[in-house]
Each structure stands twice: as C-alpha cells, then as structure tokens.
Scaffold this motif. Structure first.
Motif, mmCIF file in Angstrom:
data_model
loop_
_atom_site.group_PDB
_atom_site.id
_atom_site.type_symbol
_atom_site.label_atom_id
_atom_site.label_comp_id
_atom_site.label_asym_id
_atom_site.label_seq_id
_atom_site.Cartn_x
_atom_site.Cartn_y
_atom_site.Cartn_z
ATOM 1 N N ASP A 111 114.085 77.567 -72.809
ATOM 2 C CA ASP A 111 114.009 78.310 -74.067
ATOM 3 C C ASP A 111 115.384 78.738 -74.582
ATOM 4 O O ASP A 111 115.486 79.655 -75.385
ATOM 5 C CB ASP A 111 113.097 79.533 -73.913
ATOM 6 N N ALA A 112 116.446 78.075 -74.113
ATOM 7 C CA ALA A 112 117.765 78.289 -74.697
ATOM 8 C C ALA A 112 117.920 77.343 -75.881
ATOM 9 O O ALA A 112 117.564 76.166 -75.804
ATOM 10 C CB ALA A 112 118.859 78.029 -73.667
ATOM 11 N N VAL A 113 118.415 77.849 -76.992
ATOM 12 C CA VAL A 113 118.492 77.052 -78.219
ATOM 13 C C VAL A 113 119.624 76.038 -78.114
ATOM 14 O O VAL A 113 120.792 76.408 -77.985
ATOM 15 C CB VAL A 113 118.705 77.948 -79.446
ATOM 16 N N ALA A 114 119.275 74.748 -78.179
ATOM 17 C CA ALA A 114 120.275 73.686 -78.227
ATOM 18 C C ALA A 114 120.497 73.232 -79.665
ATOM 19 O O ALA A 114 121.629 73.057 -80.104
ATOM 20 C CB ALA A 114 119.850 72.506 -77.353
ATOM 21 N N SER A 115 119.413 73.052 -80.428
ATOM 22 C CA SER A 115 119.515 72.668 -81.836
ATOM 23 C C SER A 115 118.251 73.084 -82.561
ATOM 24 O O SER A 115 117.162 72.604 -82.224
ATOM 25 C CB SER A 115 119.723 71.157 -81.985
ATOM 26 N N ARG A 116 118.384 73.967 -83.557
ATOM 27 C CA ARG A 116 117.228 74.342 -84.371
ATOM 28 C C ARG A 116 116.808 73.192 -85.277
ATOM 29 O O ARG A 116 115.618 72.962 -85.498
ATOM 30 C CB ARG A 116 117.568 75.565 -85.232
ATOM 31 N N THR A 117 117.760 72.463 -85.802
ATOM 32 C CA THR A 117 117.439 71.366 -86.717
ATOM 33 C C THR A 117 116.591 70.309 -86.031
ATOM 34 O O THR A 117 115.616 69.800 -86.595
ATOM 35 C CB THR A 117 118.730 70.729 -87.252
ATOM 36 N N ARG A 118 116.943 69.981 -84.791
ATOM 37 C CA ARG A 118 116.224 68.924 -84.056
ATOM 38 C C ARG A 118 115.150 69.481 -83.137
ATOM 39 O O ARG A 118 114.544 68.724 -82.375
ATOM 40 C CB ARG A 118 117.233 68.096 -83.249
ATOM 41 N N TRP A 119 114.920 70.801 -83.160
ATOM 42 C CA TRP A 119 113.928 71.446 -82.295
ATOM 43 C C TRP A 119 114.187 71.097 -80.830
ATOM 44 O O TRP A 119 113.277 70.735 -80.080
ATOM 45 C CB TRP A 119 112.503 71.029 -82.688
ATOM 46 N N GLN A 120 115.428 71.263 -80.388
ATOM 47 C CA GLN A 120 115.789 70.951 -79.012
ATOM 48 C C GLN A 120 116.156 72.231 -78.267
ATOM 49 O O GLN A 120 116.871 73.084 -78.798
ATOM 50 C CB GLN A 120 116.977 69.975 -78.981
ATOM 51 N N PHE A 121 115.679 72.331 -77.022
ATOM 52 C CA PHE A 121 115.911 73.507 -76.198
ATOM 53 C C PHE A 121 116.323 73.063 -74.798
ATOM 54 O O PHE A 121 115.952 71.975 -74.347
ATOM 55 C CB PHE A 121 114.655 74.383 -76.145
ATOM 56 N N SER A 122 117.081 73.895 -74.120
ATOM 57 C CA SER A 122 117.585 73.552 -72.796
ATOM 58 C C SER A 122 117.154 74.600 -71.778
ATOM 59 O O SER A 122 116.705 75.696 -72.134
ATOM 60 C CB SER A 122 119.115 73.431 -72.826
ATOM 61 N N ASP A 123 117.302 74.250 -70.499
ATOM 62 C CA ASP A 123 116.912 75.143 -69.415
ATOM 63 C C ASP A 123 117.893 76.318 -69.296
ATOM 64 O O ASP A 123 119.082 76.197 -69.602
ATOM 65 C CB ASP A 123 116.883 74.392 -68.087
ATOM 66 N N ARG A 124 117.378 77.423 -68.838
ATOM 67 C CA ARG A 124 118.217 78.561 -68.489
ATOM 68 C C ARG A 124 117.545 79.304 -67.341
ATOM 69 O O ARG A 124 116.335 79.154 -67.102
ATOM 70 C CB ARG A 124 118.445 79.496 -69.671
ATOM 71 N N LEU A 125 118.327 80.117 -66.638
ATOM 72 C CA LEU A 125 117.795 80.945 -65.571
ATOM 73 C C LEU A 125 117.589 82.364 -66.091
ATOM 74 O O LEU A 125 118.397 82.893 -66.850
ATOM 75 C CB LEU A 125 118.747 80.971 -64.376
ATOM 76 N N GLU A 126 116.486 82.955 -65.675
ATOM 77 C CA GLU A 126 116.132 84.308 -66.092
ATOM 78 C C GLU A 126 115.748 85.098 -64.843
ATOM 79 O O GLU A 126 115.055 84.597 -63.960
ATOM 80 C CB GLU A 126 114.952 84.252 -67.060
ATOM 81 N N ARG A 127 116.222 86.333 -64.766
ATOM 82 C CA ARG A 127 115.821 87.209 -63.663
ATOM 83 C C ARG A 127 114.681 88.105 -64.131
ATOM 84 O O ARG A 127 114.658 88.552 -65.284
ATOM 85 C CB ARG A 127 117.007 88.034 -63.176
ATOM 86 N N VAL A 128 113.754 88.350 -63.232
ATOM 87 C CA VAL A 128 112.548 89.107 -63.564
ATOM 88 C C VAL A 128 112.393 90.242 -62.563
ATOM 89 O O VAL A 128 112.307 90.002 -61.347
ATOM 90 C CB VAL A 128 111.295 88.208 -63.554
ATOM 91 N N LEU A 129 112.351 91.466 -63.081
ATOM 92 C CA LEU A 129 112.177 92.663 -62.269
ATOM 93 C C LEU A 129 110.761 93.179 -62.487
ATOM 94 O O LEU A 129 110.348 93.431 -63.628
ATOM 95 C CB LEU A 129 113.198 93.725 -62.667
ATOM 96 N N VAL A 130 110.004 93.349 -61.410
ATOM 97 C CA VAL A 130 108.618 93.788 -61.501
ATOM 98 C C VAL A 130 108.474 95.121 -60.771
ATOM 99 O O VAL A 130 108.848 95.259 -59.603
ATOM 100 C CB VAL A 130 107.663 92.761 -60.876
ATOM 101 N N THR A 131 107.945 96.116 -61.470
ATOM 102 C CA THR A 131 107.667 97.428 -60.867
ATOM 103 C C THR A 131 106.247 97.818 -61.211
ATOM 104 O O THR A 131 105.679 97.383 -62.222
ATOM 105 C CB THR A 131 108.641 98.489 -61.381
ATOM 106 N N ARG A 132 105.654 98.652 -60.389
ATOM 107 C CA ARG A 132 104.290 99.109 -60.633
ATOM 108 C C ARG A 132 104.285 100.168 -61.708
ATOM 109 O O ARG A 132 105.122 101.080 -61.726
ATOM 110 C CB ARG A 132 103.677 99.692 -59.367
ATOM 111 N N ARG A 133 103.373 100.024 -62.659
ATOM 112 C CA ARG A 133 103.215 101.030 -63.695
ATOM 113 C C ARG A 133 102.231 102.094 -63.227
ATOM 114 O O ARG A 133 101.142 101.764 -62.728
ATOM 115 C CB ARG A 133 102.708 100.371 -64.998
ATOM 116 N N ALA A 134 102.592 103.334 -63.398
ATOM 117 C CA ALA A 134 101.715 104.436 -62.979
ATOM 118 C C ALA A 134 100.449 104.440 -63.818
ATOM 119 O O ALA A 134 100.439 104.014 -64.966
ATOM 120 C CB ALA A 134 102.445 105.770 -63.112
ATOM 121 N N GLU A 135 99.389 104.951 -63.226
ATOM 122 C CA GLU A 135 98.120 105.038 -63.941
ATOM 123 C C GLU A 135 98.231 106.000 -65.096
ATOM 124 O O GLU A 135 98.810 107.085 -64.977
ATOM 125 C CB GLU A 135 97.012 105.494 -62.989
ATOM 126 N N GLY A 136 97.700 105.565 -66.295
ATOM 127 C CA GLY A 136 97.824 106.388 -67.502
ATOM 128 C C GLY A 136 96.837 107.524 -67.518
ATOM 129 O O GLY A 136 95.951 107.626 -66.717
#
Length: 243
Positions: A218-243
């Motif tokens: 989902d990294a933008v390579a070209s909007r005109t040609r609708w081309q996208f490239s790979d990227r690395l993303e870090r994901v942090l997961v925490t528990r949400r307290a009960e509302g």
C-alpha cells in the motif's frame, strides 16, 4: 515533534486489499495509500500530478489507531460499465451509462460498518511539505472525502488538529474527541472489550514497543498507473478496557 491528528469515521466504508477478479475483499483498517489519497483529494490534487503525490509519499510518516474495528459485511455487487478502449475517457457516470457498449460487471465486495480510526501524520526528515496546509485542506476539502469507495461518505468531520508531543504515541493519547465524536464512539463501542490496534511505519522512531511486523502492498508507486509497492508496518496491540 509536531503531529497532525484527524478522525476517520464512516457508517459504511471499504479498505480494499489487492483486488483481482470478482472478489474485492478488504483490510480491517485503511492502508497508507488510502490515507494519502484522502489527503491528496482534500488538497485538490489530480491523479496525473505524480510529483505532488510523490511528495506526500516520501514526506509523511503515518500512524493509525483503531478506536472501533467495525463490523464486516459482504455484498454481491452488479454494475454496468462501458468496455475499456484505449484513449476513451468518461467525465461522469451519466456519460458511462450513455455508452452503446455497456456490459455487466459482477463482484463480491467486503465492507466495514461503523469503523472509527484516529490518524496521526508527521514529517519525515527533509520533507518538502508542511502540515498546516494539509490540516486546512482537511477542514475544507476540495474533493469530497470518503471511506475507501465513493459510495461511502464520512459520518463525521475530519476535525484536524496539530499538537506538540515527544512522539506519535503521546500525540495519539493526547487526542481528545469532541462532543459529537464522543457520542458516536459511545454508540458503537459501549460495553465492548477487545484489542486496541496502533499501526505505524516500520522506520518511524518510537519508544521501545513490543510490536509485530506486517507486510502490506500500500505504498504509492504511481497514482496515474494505479501501482503500489510493498512496505513494512509495525502493529502494536493492547487490550481495551471494558466500557
């Protein structure tokens, strides 16, 4: 550091992954290209302006917090489209429907109902853009913003603000929803428990975090040609307290 924060909520939205054939499935959160595309539309950029889109891609760091993941749903979608021909373009949907060579396109599409996110943007070193014009365009967007598909209008104003913080985690924690946002959030997450997810660029400077690494195209390579490239993303997961 200075961080631009804004709200992204829609009663119905779609955050599409790589679309091949008739199955158009979606991610549980917007991709980088979707957020930068929303910003580009707010600024009035055309797809052909590759330099401006490139400046956003190389100039901005992105973090995204999932405040409410939404509920997935799938529909069987039919649409009439003219056959693709080289050099032929249509300005409006009416122009498409007036074409004599319409054919029917069938697809299965995934959506998310009541997904709510807080977006954080800050400048990369040496960036040739500023946050203030971006924030102003989100207050008064040139093109109508939507949540992934044009048939998915936003349910709240983007409500951008720029704050000072030591890092984007601190900035996200400092973001306070206004009265209308609190009302919407209460209606969609009240009484629930679950994971709170923060996804951010792999190369962003952060305090020590126990985050997993994911690969996304989902990294933008070209909007005109609708081309996208790979990227690395870090994901942090925490528990949400009960509302």
């Amino acid at each position: 550091m200075r961080v631009l924060l804004f709200t992204l909520y829609a009663p119905l939205g779609a955050f599409g992954e790589i679309a091949i054939g008739e199955r158009r499935m979606g991610w549980s959160r917007p991709g980088r290209s979707a957020i930068l595309g929303l910003i580009a539309g707010a600024q009035g950029l055309d797809r052909e302006d590759e330099a401006a889109h490139r400046a956003l891609e190389v100039g901005l760091h992105l973090a995204l917090r999932t405040d409410a993941p939404g509920r997935p749903l799938v529909d069987y979608h039919t649409a009439q489209m003219p056959k693709a021909r080289k050099g032929r373009h249509f300005e409006t949907r009416r122009d498409e429907l007036e074409s004599p060579d319409l054919h029917t396109v069938l697809s299965i599409r995934e959506w998310r109902a009541d997904a709510y996110f807080t977006i954080a943007l800050w400048l990369r070193p040496g960036a040739d853009i500023d946050l203030e014009p971006i924030a102003e365009s989100l207050r008064r967007p040139h093109f109508v913003p939507y949540a992934g598909r044009k048939s998915a209008p936003l349910g709240l104003p983007l409500n951008p603000e720029i704050i000072e913080a030591d890092n984007f985690i601190e900035a996200l924690e400092a973001r306070q929803p206004n009265d209308r946002e609190q009302e919407v959030l209460a209606g969609i997450v009240s009484g629930e428990t679950g994971d709170s997810v923060i996804a951010f660029d792999h190369d962003a400077e952060t305090p020590p975090l126990d985050a997993r690494v994911e690969r996304r195209r989902d990294a933008v390579a070209s909007r005109t040609r609708w081309q996208f490239s790979d990227r690395l993303e870090r994901v942090l997961v925490t528990r949400r307290a009960e509302g």
